[in-house]
Design a protein around this motif. Structure first.
Motif, mmCIF file in Angstrom:
data_model
loop_
_atom_site.group_PDB
_atom_site.id
_atom_site.type_symbol
_atom_site.label_atom_id
_atom_site.label_comp_id
_atom_site.label_asym_id
_atom_site.label_seq_id
_atom_site.Cartn_x
_atom_site.Cartn_y
_atom_site.Cartn_z
ATOM 1 N N ILE A 1 9.664 25.347 16.540
ATOM 2 C CA ILE A 1 10.648 26.187 15.868
ATOM 3 C C ILE A 1 10.009 27.417 15.249
ATOM 4 O O ILE A 1 10.628 28.490 15.177
ATOM 5 C CB ILE A 1 11.424 25.371 14.794
ATOM 6 C CG1 ILE A 1 12.680 26.119 14.340
ATOM 7 C CG2 ILE A 1 10.537 25.057 13.599
ATOM 8 C CD1 ILE A 1 13.743 26.237 15.387
ATOM 9 N N VAL A 2 8.757 27.299 14.849
ATOM 10 C CA VAL A 2 8.043 28.452 14.293
ATOM 11 C C VAL A 2 7.889 29.531 15.369
ATOM 12 O O VAL A 2 8.076 30.730 15.104
ATOM 13 C CB VAL A 2 6.667 28.015 13.749
ATOM 14 C CG1 VAL A 2 5.843 29.234 13.326
ATOM 15 C CG2 VAL A 2 6.830 27.061 12.580
ATOM 16 N N ARG A 3 7.564 29.128 16.581
ATOM 17 C CA ARG A 3 7.415 30.094 17.672
ATOM 18 C C ARG A 3 8.757 30.709 18.049
ATOM 19 O O ARG A 3 8.822 31.880 18.453
ATOM 20 C CB ARG A 3 6.763 29.422 18.876
ATOM 21 C CG ARG A 3 5.382 28.828 18.596
ATOM 22 C CD ARG A 3 4.609 28.612 19.883
ATOM 23 N NE ARG A 3 5.283 27.741 20.821
ATOM 24 C CZ ARG A 3 5.053 26.432 20.953
ATOM 25 N NH1 ARG A 3 4.161 25.831 20.162
ATOM 26 N NH2 ARG A 3 5.694 25.716 21.850
ATOM 27 N N VAL A 4 9.832 29.921 17.939
ATOM 28 C CA VAL A 4 11.161 30.467 18.221
ATOM 29 C C VAL A 4 11.514 31.558 17.218
ATOM 30 O O VAL A 4 11.996 32.637 17.593
ATOM 31 C CB VAL A 4 12.221 29.341 18.197
ATOM 32 C CG1 VAL A 4 13.625 29.928 18.317
ATOM 33 C CG2 VAL A 4 11.968 28.351 19.317
ATOM 34 N N GLN B 1 12.278 22.735 7.307
ATOM 35 C CA GLN B 1 11.417 23.395 6.329
ATOM 36 C C GLN B 1 10.470 24.375 7.016
ATOM 37 O O GLN B 1 10.205 25.471 6.495
ATOM 38 C CB GLN B 1 10.610 22.360 5.537
ATOM 39 C CG GLN B 1 9.806 22.949 4.389
ATOM 40 C CD GLN B 1 10.669 23.697 3.383
ATOM 41 O OE1 GLN B 1 11.796 23.285 3.089
ATOM 42 N NE2 GLN B 1 10.154 24.801 2.864
ATOM 43 N N ALA B 2 9.972 24.014 8.195
ATOM 44 C CA ALA B 2 9.110 24.921 8.949
ATOM 45 C C ALA B 2 9.869 26.197 9.325
ATOM 46 O O ALA B 2 9.323 27.298 9.259
ATOM 47 C CB ALA B 2 8.577 24.226 10.192
ATOM 48 N N ASP C 1 11.604 26.180 22.034
ATOM 49 C CA ASP C 1 10.753 27.264 22.538
ATOM 50 C C ASP C 1 10.533 27.192 24.048
ATOM 51 O O ASP C 1 9.440 27.447 24.549
ATOM 52 C CB ASP C 1 9.403 27.275 21.814
ATOM 53 C CG ASP C 1 8.599 28.543 22.094
ATOM 54 O OD1 ASP C 1 9.203 29.618 22.153
ATOM 55 O OD2 ASP C 1 7.361 28.443 22.266
ATOM 56 N N GLN C 2 11.587 26.879 24.774
ATOM 57 C CA GLN C 2 11.513 26.967 26.233
ATOM 58 C C GLN C 2 12.128 28.268 26.742
ATOM 59 O O GLN C 2 11.643 28.842 27.705
ATOM 60 C CB GLN C 2 12.201 25.755 26.872
ATOM 61 C CG GLN C 2 11.448 24.453 26.648
ATOM 62 C CD GLN C 2 12.106 23.279 27.342
ATOM 63 O OE1 GLN C 2 13.234 22.903 27.026
ATOM 64 N NE2 GLN C 2 11.402 22.676 28.285
#
Length: 274
Positions: free
Chosen positions: A21-24, A52-53, A104-105
């Motif tokens: 999710i951070v990369r998204v 939270q991330a 993140d796909q």
């Protein structure tokens, strides 16, 4: 008097994907943020720190669009999270809902050229496709690619329309045709997108596909492939036999009265004009 641009809510369904999710969130550079109004992460009761991330990353990354962190009151499944986000978007006056999966796909930046040229303005469903000319697959097995192409063909025959993808992680919907909540009885699981597509064609909505990039990296799949394959075939067969009666039925394993949740965090970013 100039007309205000349509309001776009980007809905990110998330479950057990804290690293991804951070990369998204990082996909949202300034150009993307200025093209949308709000980013809304909907966490489906993840057992890890996914939400939270997302909140921590959004604090520093999302400076030119609003941000909402939402948690469902129950684990509604991927389809149920769609229903929660759609109702929120409609009730709060948005014009379009973009779906971007939190694993993140897919990449939101593949949609940006479509938005900038106004491709969404004369369509009801603008659907990302992994299996059409111009798409890019990274790390996706040949077996799964073949299986998806076969299913795309079968659904194309059943729907009488050319289908390039039954359900990728990047889609856009115009909200006006979805206000009646006719999709409430659609499955709450991963097959929601398949039935939603059939429902869109049956309702006479304008559906278009566009090519996207797609990658398999460190994502955790929740799909049992063979069980899923037979279930999808069953849905298609039922649709071909009963059409409107099938779509009007209740296909949920558990009938939720409402797809409720609550906002855990939000931030309204003041837009900065260049």
């Amino acid at each position: 008097m100039s007309q205000s641009p349509p309001r776009i809510l980007v809905f990110i369904p998330a479950y057990r994907c804290a690293p991804q999710i951070v990369r998204v969130i990082d996909q949202f550079d300034e150009r993307v943020q200025r093209a949308v109004d709000t980013v809304m992460v909907v966490d489906n009761r993840s057992p890890d720190n996914t939400l939270q991330a997302a909140i921590e990353r959004a604090e520093t990354r999302l400076t030119h669009c609003d941000f909402i962190a939402w948690t469902n009151d129950d684990n509604y499944g991927l389809g149920g999270s769609h229903k929660a986000a759609l109702r929120y978007a409609i009730e709060h006056g948005f014009d379009y809902l973009v779906v971007l999966h939190g694993d993140d796909q897919a990449d939101i930046r593949d949609l940006l050229p479509e938005l900038e040229r106004g491709a969404h303005l004369d369509t009801d469903c603008l659907l990302g496709a992994r299996f059409m000319p111009g798409s890019r697959l990274l790390g996706y097995s040949a077996l799964r690619t073949f299986g998806n192409r076969v299913y795309n063909l079968l659904f194309s025959l059943g729907a009488g329309r050319r289908i390039y993808d039954l359900g990728s992680g990047l889609n856009l919907y115009r909200l006006a045709p979805l206000r009646e909540f006719y999709y409430k009885g659609f499955p709450d699981d991963l097959t929601f997108n398949y039935v939603m597509l059939l429902g869109s064609y049956h309702a006479g909505q304008r559906v278009r596909f566009f090519p996207i990039s797609w990658r398999e990296d460190d994502q955790v799949s929740n799909v049992r492939l063979f069980r899923q394959a037979f279930k999808v075939l069953g849905l298609l067969g039922a649709y071909c036999l009963r059409r409107g009666r099938f779509l009007a039925g209740d296909m949920r394993a558990k009938a939720h009265a409402a797809y409720s949740g609550r906002i855990v965090a939000r931030r309204d970013a003041a837009r900065q004009d260049e």
